[in-house]
Motif scaffolding. Structure first.
Motif, short mmCIF file in Angstrom:
data_model
loop_
_atom_site.label_atom_id
_atom_site.label_comp_id
_atom_site.label_asym_id
_atom_site.label_seq_id
_atom_site.Cartn_x
_atom_site.Cartn_y
_atom_site.Cartn_z
N TYR A 105 7.38 39.79 50.21
CA TYR A 105 7.54 38.62 49.35
C TYR A 105 6.47 38.54 48.30
CZ TYR A 105 4.08 36.46 52.60
OH TYR A 105 2.98 36.18 53.38
N VAL A 106 6.78 37.79 47.25
CA VAL A 106 5.81 37.29 46.27
C VAL A 106 6.16 35.81 46.10
CG1 VAL A 106 4.83 37.48 43.96
CG2 VAL A 106 5.76 39.52 45.07
N VAL A 107 5.33 34.93 46.65
CA VAL A 107 5.66 33.51 46.66
C VAL A 107 4.50 32.69 46.13
CG1 VAL A 107 7.29 33.73 48.57
CG2 VAL A 107 4.89 33.26 49.07
N ALA A 138 6.44 38.94 40.33
CA ALA A 138 6.29 37.49 40.37
C ALA A 138 7.08 36.81 39.27
CB ALA A 138 4.82 37.10 40.29
N MET A 139 7.06 37.40 38.08
CA MET A 139 7.69 36.76 36.94
C MET A 139 9.20 36.97 36.89
SD MET A 139 5.39 35.09 35.56
CE MET A 139 3.64 34.93 35.26
N LYS A 152 -1.25 29.33 37.88
CA LYS A 152 -0.33 29.74 38.94
C LYS A 152 -1.03 30.69 39.90
CE LYS A 152 3.96 29.34 36.23
NZ LYS A 152 5.12 30.07 35.67
N LEU A 153 -0.63 30.60 41.17
CA LEU A 153 -1.18 31.49 42.18
C LEU A 153 -0.04 31.93 43.11
CD1 LEU A 153 -3.33 28.75 42.05
CD2 LEU A 153 -4.77 30.55 43.03
N TRP A 154 -0.14 33.15 43.59
CA TRP A 154 0.87 33.70 44.50
C TRP A 154 0.21 34.42 45.66
CZ3 TRP A 154 0.82 34.22 39.24
CH2 TRP A 154 1.94 33.78 38.50
N LEU A 155 0.92 34.49 46.79
CA LEU A 155 0.60 35.42 47.86
C LEU A 155 1.70 36.47 47.91
CD1 LEU A 155 -0.60 33.16 50.82
CD2 LEU A 155 -1.97 34.82 49.53
N SER A 156 1.32 37.71 48.24
CA SER A 156 2.30 38.79 48.29
C SER A 156 1.98 39.78 49.39
CB SER A 156 2.37 39.53 46.95
OG SER A 156 3.23 40.65 47.05
#
Length: 435
Positions: free
Chosen positions: A227-229, A355-356, A336-340
């Motif tokens: 995932y990329v969330v 992500a985009m 913006k921040l993500w976990l992957s």
């Protein structure tokens, strides 16, 4: 349905497309109204609710057409999942001509409502309005590559007050076995079903409304997917190279310790504080795709971290993941921040582009609402809400398949189907008599 006498290629394909839905609709006599309904969704018009569409597709017999379409959507017992499976089988190959499926995109969308009787309506956050208001909200799963995306699952979110109200449930026709579920729980079930149905896998993408839910992220990992969330800036993380304190040695008295620990000097930090502490060299400008007038680009950092949410209850530290951070030049803090869970050798540009890719779901919602009439259904029941959405997705799927067959340099011919003009004498129900 009274269409132009000479069908062009696209209209012939439309007829074949709707005919293919016939088996999933359960009865052959549902094919003709389904064709009229999908045609009404694709034809120009400000409102895509049942009566205006009946007037557009059957101007000589509006009342009969209205009854037929209303029965198909609000009353007829056909399977939304079966119809969506046919749509998927017809449309995904067209999308995959332009490249493999890259992502499974989870999101939800709201439909403002003034009353309180439509199924699932409540005061809740509505993305269309950008604030809390009276609305319905549905959760969807779309499969996507850079060329196109297609919704493959759709379900109304039923707020807990609705889920526990037997009288309202019965009146709206909510299935007896349906129980309250959070949006992340609905999304995870959609992902499980998509996997069981053999849909080509992709990286799961979702915004922070889902990414903040640890059980949602763990559920994706348990299914063998990456995932990329999105996450919130307050998310608790262990900085690069750090982890919880190991389980304390047993002293020989009492129960042996089983959980990792923290201390006043050794504890996780908020994601925004982690970003603020990164050195200047951690940031790079990354372009992810071509926009309308210029390349889309921003400043990003990508570091390996461990999520820390309630890990003090765990026996082992959580595995390392990527934390991707967007902090445009001139902004006071990260935007913006993500976990992957993409592999550790994934480069920064790939992380950003994955992500985009979530922008595709915004495109889906925009087109389905503005062009197809996704939010125009005026009924109040569970069945009608989902049947309308399913045929909106079917109509949108046909549009996607048509576009996929058109070379990039060519213009898309419109409309795909034609209908006779609405008679000047037609007056919608409830309309005032002309002066």
């Amino acid at each position: 349905m009274a269409l132009s006498s000479s069908l062009d290629g696209s209209e012939s394909r439309f007829s074949a497309y709707v005919e293919a839905l016939g088996a999933a609709l359960g009865h052959a006599d549902r094919v003709a109204p389904a064709r009229r309904y999908c045609a009404g969704l694709l034809l120009p018009g400000e409102r895509k609710s049942i009566e205006p569409m009946a007037a557009r597709v059957e101007p000589g017999r509006v009342q009969a057409a209205h009854q037929s379409l209303h029965h198909l959507i609000a009353k007829a017992d056909w399977s939304d999942a079966a119809v969506l499976a046919v749509v998927r089988a017809r449309v995904l190959p067209a999308i995959q001509q332009h490249g493999p499926i890259q992502a499974w995109i989870i999101d939800d969308t709201g439909f403002p409502k003034k009353g309180k009787h439509s199924v699932g309506v409540a005061r809740q956050y509505c993305g269309q309005l950008g604030k809390q208001d009276n609305c319905q909200v549905a959760v969807s799963l779309s499969v996507a590559n850079e060329h196109a995306s297609l919704p493959v699952a759709w379900r109304l979110y039923l707020p807990q007050a609705w889920a526990e109200d037997a009288a309202r449930r019965s009146k709206a026709g909510v299935p007896d076995d349906l129980r309250f579920a959070t949006k992340p729980q609905i999304a995870l079930e959609q992902i499980r079903t998509a996997q069981a149905d053999g849909i080509p896998p992709g990286i799961v993408l979702a915004d922070a409304g889902y990414g903040v839910d640890t059980d949602f992220r763990d559920g994706i990992t348990a299914l063998g997917l990456t995932y990329v969330v999105g996450i919130q800036s307050s998310a608790s993380l262990w900085p690069p190279g750090q982890a919880p304190l190991p389980v304390k040695p047993w002293s020989g008295r009492g129960r042996p310790p089983t959980r990792v620990g923290r201390s006043a000097d050794h504890k996780p930090v908020a994601a925004k504080d982690l970003a603020a502490g990164l050195p200047k060299g951690a940031w790079r400008r990354v372009k992810w795709r071509q926009g309308t007038n210029a390349p889309l680009a921003s400043r990003f950092a990508a570091v390996r971290v461990r999520p820390a949410h309630r890990d003090y209850k765990a026996a082992t530290p959580r595995a390392e993941e990527w934390c991707l951070i967007e902090w445009p030049v001139g902004e006071a803090e990260p935007t913006k921040l993500w976990l992957s869970t993409l592999p550790a050798n994934t480069n920064r540009t790939s992380l950003v582009r994955h992500a985009m890719l979530r922008w595709r779901i915004e495109r889906d919602y925009q087109e389905m609402k503005q062009e197809i009439g996704l939010g125009h259904y005026e009924g109040r029941g569970w069945r009608g809400f989902h049947h309308h959405a399913t045929l909106c997705i079917a109509a949108y799927g046909f549009l996607i398949a048509e576009r996929a067959a058109i070379p990039p340099s060519a213009e898309c011919s419109t409309p795909f189907i034609q209908a006779p003009d609405v008679p000047k004498t037609y007056r919608p129900r409830g309309a005032a008599d002309p002066a």
